[in-house]
Each structure stands twice: as C-alpha cells, then as structure tokens.
Design a protein around this motif. Structure first.
Motif, short mmCIF file in Angstrom:
data_model
loop_
_atom_site.label_atom_id
_atom_site.label_comp_id
_atom_site.label_asym_id
_atom_site.label_seq_id
_atom_site.Cartn_x
_atom_site.Cartn_y
_atom_site.Cartn_z
N UNK A 1 0.86 -1.19 0.00
CA UNK A 1 0.00 0.00 0.00
C UNK A 1 0.89 1.23 0.00
N UNK A 2 0.32 2.37 -0.45
CA UNK A 2 1.06 3.63 -0.40
C UNK A 2 0.09 4.79 -0.49
N UNK A 3 0.56 5.95 0.01
CA UNK A 3 -0.14 7.21 -0.18
C UNK A 3 0.92 8.30 -0.30
N UNK A 4 0.53 9.56 -0.17
CA UNK A 4 1.48 10.65 -0.38
C UNK A 4 2.55 10.71 0.70
N UNK A 5 2.32 10.07 1.85
CA UNK A 5 3.23 10.21 2.98
C UNK A 5 3.83 8.89 3.45
N UNK A 6 3.53 7.79 2.77
CA UNK A 6 4.04 6.51 3.25
C UNK A 6 3.95 5.44 2.17
N UNK A 7 4.70 4.36 2.37
CA UNK A 7 4.51 3.15 1.56
C UNK A 7 4.79 1.95 2.46
N UNK A 8 4.17 0.83 2.10
CA UNK A 8 4.27 -0.39 2.90
C UNK A 8 4.64 -1.55 1.99
N UNK A 9 5.61 -2.36 2.44
CA UNK A 9 6.05 -3.51 1.66
C UNK A 9 5.84 -4.79 2.46
N UNK A 10 5.76 -5.91 1.73
CA UNK A 10 5.68 -7.22 2.38
C UNK A 10 7.07 -7.78 2.61
N UNK A 11 7.32 -8.23 3.83
CA UNK A 11 8.58 -8.88 4.20
C UNK A 11 8.22 -10.25 4.76
N UNK A 12 7.97 -11.19 3.89
CA UNK A 12 7.49 -12.48 4.32
C UNK A 12 6.15 -12.34 5.02
N UNK A 13 6.04 -12.87 6.22
CA UNK A 13 4.80 -12.77 6.99
C UNK A 13 4.65 -11.43 7.70
N UNK A 14 5.65 -10.56 7.61
CA UNK A 14 5.60 -9.23 8.21
C UNK A 14 5.36 -8.17 7.15
N UNK A 15 5.03 -6.97 7.61
CA UNK A 15 4.96 -5.80 6.73
C UNK A 15 5.83 -4.69 7.31
N UNK A 16 6.45 -3.93 6.42
CA UNK A 16 7.33 -2.83 6.81
C UNK A 16 6.83 -1.56 6.15
N UNK A 17 6.59 -0.55 6.97
CA UNK A 17 6.07 0.72 6.48
C UNK A 17 7.06 1.85 6.78
N UNK A 18 7.28 2.71 5.80
CA UNK A 18 8.07 3.92 6.00
C UNK A 18 7.14 5.12 5.82
N UNK A 19 7.22 6.07 6.75
CA UNK A 19 6.36 7.24 6.71
C UNK A 19 7.18 8.52 6.83
N UNK A 20 6.72 9.56 6.15
CA UNK A 20 7.38 10.87 6.25
C UNK A 20 6.62 11.82 7.17
N UNK A 21 5.57 11.34 7.83
CA UNK A 21 4.78 12.20 8.71
C UNK A 21 5.55 12.50 10.00
N UNK A 22 5.57 13.79 10.36
CA UNK A 22 6.14 14.23 11.64
C UNK A 22 7.59 13.83 11.82
N UNK A 23 8.34 13.76 10.72
CA UNK A 23 9.74 13.37 10.82
C UNK A 23 10.56 14.50 11.46
N UNK A 24 11.39 14.12 12.41
CA UNK A 24 12.31 15.05 13.05
C UNK A 24 13.74 14.56 12.84
N UNK A 25 14.62 15.49 12.52
CA UNK A 25 16.02 15.17 12.25
C UNK A 25 16.13 14.17 11.11
#
Length: 231
Positions: free
Chosen positions: A30-54
């Motif tokens: 899944x993805x939107x303007x501020x994040x995307x999510x990938x499948x890592x086997x039975x897990x999922x990994x999401x990266x987000x740019x919301x409220x990023x500091x440093x």
C-alpha cells in the motif's frame, strides 16, 4: 510473537521506495502521499514521512532460510554494498548458530539478513526476494531501558536469558523462542557493522499478540493492547 507491522520514519521516502521496491524487489502492499508499505514475508514494513524530526535511522533484521545464507549474501552483493566489521562482510554468532550480513538503505538504516540454523526453516529453491521470512529484530531505543524492560514483563515479553537490563546493554526481548526479538537498549550504543550509535526516533511495532509498542512523537515509550495501556 511475530512482528506483524513495523512503522519507521524516513525523510527520503522517494529514494526509499525506489530502493526497496525496484532495487531489492520487495512487493508493494500500500502507499499514499506520505508513506509506503512492503511485504517482508509474513511481516509488513512501512516507512512514513509524517512528523519526521532530524534524520531518523534504525536497526532491523530479516530472517531468511537456514540453508541459504551464502546464496542470499551473493544476491545482496549484486544490489548493494555490504557493510564491514573488522574487514569482514559477514558475522557468525556462535550462541545463536547464526550467520548475518548487513547493508545501509538510503535513510541510513542498518539492515541485517540473518539465518538461524535452529529456528529458521530450510528451502530447496534458489534464493530470491520471496525467501524473506519475516522481520526478525527491531532495535527499540529508549530513555530508560530498565524501566521499559519491567513494563514489557507485564505483557509477557522478557529478556531471553533473564539477564539484567541496562541502558548500555543490548537486551533481546521475546515471549517465545522463535527467532523474533525486540532489541531493547539506551542511547549511545554502537550498532554492529556501523559507526552509528543508537538514538531515539519515533517508531511503532505491531505484534501478532494484539500488542502495539514503540516511541511516540515526543520520544516517549508506549505499549498497549486492547485492554491495557502503559506509557
């Protein structure tokens, strides 16, 4: 426990998307303007740019089949530069009977591929992105590791050997011996195969045991399930 979803911050979302999906070949969930999510086997990994500091960075590990480490390492070397420790590009952990190699992604995360010969299953097919089993480890950096360790006990998550938890130690926290850990530590501890030291950044870990924990935007630890919350 299993890590169902790991949510990490990034201020390089476009580069991260290209790296994980196009370079490494992880499936996009899944993805939107501020994040995307990938499948890592039975897990999922999401990266987000919301409220990023440093410039946040983390350490996490991915389990791979127990008999495919050298194949996985060769596959990875064709796509990234492996990190070195004492001029070696792999590690053997005798207490785990495990092999691991490491690389950095565009956000500076220290990512590990690890095979544990006792816990991880074998595979009879050549290594590919489909052999990523699950998210095996995530470094949880907090202000007061001993206090957090006591809070996690209320959710049946314990240090693997019942060793004392300190801010300078790396404590492997789990609720069963299945090769999945939360690596609890304080700030200033060097991550293996990197010169970077542990720092506190916002993150969220969702477990299959209906528990959510992590560090909020104020850099405070939290843990909760549907019936009980601790901060």
């Amino acid at each position: 426990m299993e890590i169902q979803l790991l949510t990490l911050q990034s201020n390089n979302l476009s580069k991260m998307r290209t790296f994980y999906i196009e370079t490494l070949g992880f499936p996009l969930i899944a993805e939107d303007d501020h994040s995307f999510r990938i499948g890592v086997g039975s897990s999922q990994l999401e990266f987000t740019s919301k409220n990023v500091k440093r410039n946040p960075y983390y350490h996490f590990a991915i389990n791979i089949p127990s008999n495919l480490f050298q194949e996985a390492k060769a596959w990875l070397k064709g796509k990234v530069n492996l990190l070195l420790e004492d001029d070696d590009d792999e590690a053997y952990f005798s207490f785990w009977q495990a092999y691991a190699c490491y690389f950095e992604d565009p956000s500076g995360n220290i990512v590990e591929l690890i095979t544990r010969t006792k816990e991880n299953p074998k595979s009879n097919s050549p290594f590919s992105i489909r052999h990523m089993l699950n998210i095996s480890e995530i470094g949880l950096v907090v202000k007061d590791a001993p206090k957090v360790g006591e809070l996690l006990k209320e959710f049946n998550i314990y240090e693997r050997d019942n060793d004392p938890i300190t801010n300078s130690s790396l404590s492997f926290m789990q609720d069963q011996k299945n090769g999945v850990f939360i690596l609890l530590t304080g700030t200033g501890r060097r991550w293996l195969f990197s010169e970077k030291k542990s720092e506190i950044f916002s993150m969220k870990i969702t477990l299959d045991t209906n528990i959510t924990l992590g560090v909020d935007d104020e850099l405070e630890f939290f843990v909760a399930n549907s019936n009980y919350k601790v901060t």
